[in-house]
Design a protein around this motif. Sequence first.
Motif, PDB file in Angstrom:
ATOM      1  N   VAL A 111      -3.241   5.042   7.272  1.00  0.00           N
ATOM      2  CA  VAL A 111      -1.907   5.270   7.845  1.00  0.00           C
ATOM      3  C   VAL A 111      -2.015   6.181   9.072  1.00  0.00           C
ATOM      4  CG1 VAL A 111       0.404   6.156   7.363  1.00  0.00           C
ATOM      5  CG2 VAL A 111      -0.885   4.997   5.565  1.00  0.00           C
ATOM      6  N   ILE A 112      -2.976   7.083   9.065  1.00  0.00           N
ATOM      7  CA  ILE A 112      -3.191   7.982  10.201  1.00  0.00           C
ATOM      8  C   ILE A 112      -3.944   7.275  11.322  1.00  0.00           C
ATOM      9  CG2 ILE A 112      -4.236  10.175  10.905  1.00  0.00           C
ATOM     10  CD1 ILE A 112      -1.892  10.508   9.028  1.00  0.00           C
ATOM     11  N   LEU A 118      -3.606   1.970  18.029  1.00  0.00           N
ATOM     12  CA  LEU A 118      -2.686   1.453  19.043  1.00  0.00           C
ATOM     13  C   LEU A 118      -2.825   2.235  20.347  1.00  0.00           C
ATOM     14  CD1 LEU A 118       0.527   0.911  16.883  1.00  0.00           C
ATOM     15  CD2 LEU A 118      -0.984  -0.845  17.817  1.00  0.00           C
ATOM     16  N   LEU A 119      -2.932   3.552  20.226  1.00  0.00           N
ATOM     17  CA  LEU A 119      -3.106   4.383  21.422  1.00  0.00           C
ATOM     18  C   LEU A 119      -4.409   4.042  22.133  1.00  0.00           C
ATOM     19  CD1 LEU A 119      -2.023   6.895  23.051  1.00  0.00           C
ATOM     20  CD2 LEU A 119      -3.562   8.253  21.617  1.00  0.00           C
ATOM     21  N   ALA A 181      -5.672  14.157   9.731  1.00  0.00           N
ATOM     22  CA  ALA A 181      -6.852  13.618   9.045  1.00  0.00           C
ATOM     23  C   ALA A 181      -7.520  14.689   8.190  1.00  0.00           C
ATOM     24  CB  ALA A 181      -7.836  13.054  10.064  1.00  0.00           C
ATOM     25  N   ARG A 182      -7.606  15.897   8.706  1.00  0.00           N
ATOM     26  CA  ARG A 182      -8.202  16.983   7.923  1.00  0.00           C
ATOM     27  C   ARG A 182      -7.361  17.298   6.691  1.00  0.00           C
ATOM     28  NH1 ARG A 182      -9.691  20.664  13.129  1.00  0.00           N
ATOM     29  NH2 ARG A 182     -11.875  20.021  13.350  1.00  0.00           N
ATOM     30  N   TYR A 194       7.379  12.495   9.430  1.00  0.00           N
ATOM     31  CA  TYR A 194       8.268  12.500  10.596  1.00  0.00           C
ATOM     32  C   TYR A 194       7.446  12.519  11.886  1.00  0.00           C
ATOM     33  CZ  TYR A 194      11.820  14.051  13.923  1.00  0.00           C
ATOM     34  OH  TYR A 194      12.648  14.144  15.013  1.00  0.00           O
ATOM     35  N   GLY A 195       6.481  13.423  11.935  1.00  0.00           N
ATOM     36  CA  GLY A 195       5.623  13.484  13.116  1.00  0.00           C
ATOM     37  C   GLY A 195       4.821  12.213  13.299  1.00  0.00           C
ATOM     38  N   LEU A 196       4.399  11.618  12.193  1.00  0.00           N
ATOM     39  CA  LEU A 196       3.634  10.373  12.264  1.00  0.00           C
ATOM     40  C   LEU A 196       4.481   9.231  12.799  1.00  0.00           C
ATOM     41  CD1 LEU A 196       0.794   9.362  11.576  1.00  0.00           C
ATOM     42  CD2 LEU A 196       1.652   8.695   9.333  1.00  0.00           C
ATOM     43  N   ALA A 197       5.765   9.190  12.422  1.00  0.00           N
ATOM     44  CA  ALA A 197       6.665   8.149  12.922  1.00  0.00           C
ATOM     45  C   ALA A 197       6.853   8.275  14.432  1.00  0.00           C
ATOM     46  CB  ALA A 197       8.006   8.236  12.210  1.00  0.00           C
ATOM     47  N   ILE A 198       7.019   9.508  14.911  1.00  0.00           N
ATOM     48  CA  ILE A 198       7.157   9.729  16.358  1.00  0.00           C
ATOM     49  C   ILE A 198       5.882   9.320  17.082  1.00  0.00           C
ATOM     50  CG2 ILE A 198       7.468  11.491  18.136  1.00  0.00           C
ATOM     51  CD1 ILE A 198       9.239  13.012  16.206  1.00  0.00           C
TER      52      ILE A 198
END
Length: 225
Positions: A111-112, A118-119, A181-182, A194-198
Amino acid sequence: TPVLMLAVYTFGFSMVFQTRWSQGSGDKYEFALVLFAGLIIFNLFAECISRSPGLILGNINYVKKVIFPLEILPWVTLGSALFHAGISLAVLVIFLAFVASVPWTILLLPVIILPLMLLIMGVSWLLASIGVFIRDIGQFVGLMITVLMFMSPIFYPVSALPESVREWLFLNPLTFIIEQARDLIIWGKLPDWYGLAIYFVFALMVAWAGLFWFQRTRKGFADVI
């Protein structure tokens, strides 16, 4: 290579320098594990980006003589980099199982990695296109990757920086992913959803922009090459 590097990090930072991670438990092996986890993410990014400027130039036959979907070349590089990252991650998990325990949250690592992929693809498409028209871009990219390594929280935690600087560090696209990841691999924390969605939305925009630029400029590849 990953086995050797992890052994070197463990000996150098844990035995010789006796370095401890300020946010962790203070275990003597922890710094090497945290460092190696950060490097897995960074190397995945760096391997793809450093090879991107020469992708088209290294496959001239696909441009001139064959009808070939050139946009898949960065995917091939990403697949190779993911394989290398997978081997390194396996070594880290085995070592982690011996010195501590492997948290279940490591199962959420894909998920991370997905938004990071994509980036990477967006930047790779952009650099692959620019590399055809500006041959020296590879030299600049190599320099920027080196700078990015020291501007990422690989050798130090974000908390070690003054508060006035921490916000600027998160402008680095690797900072958030390395920290997340850590948390999953070492400390067993759930991701910041939330941060992951952004981040995912941002990465999706970068990927779309990179592919759009690549498709618009690919018509000139054969003329320049």
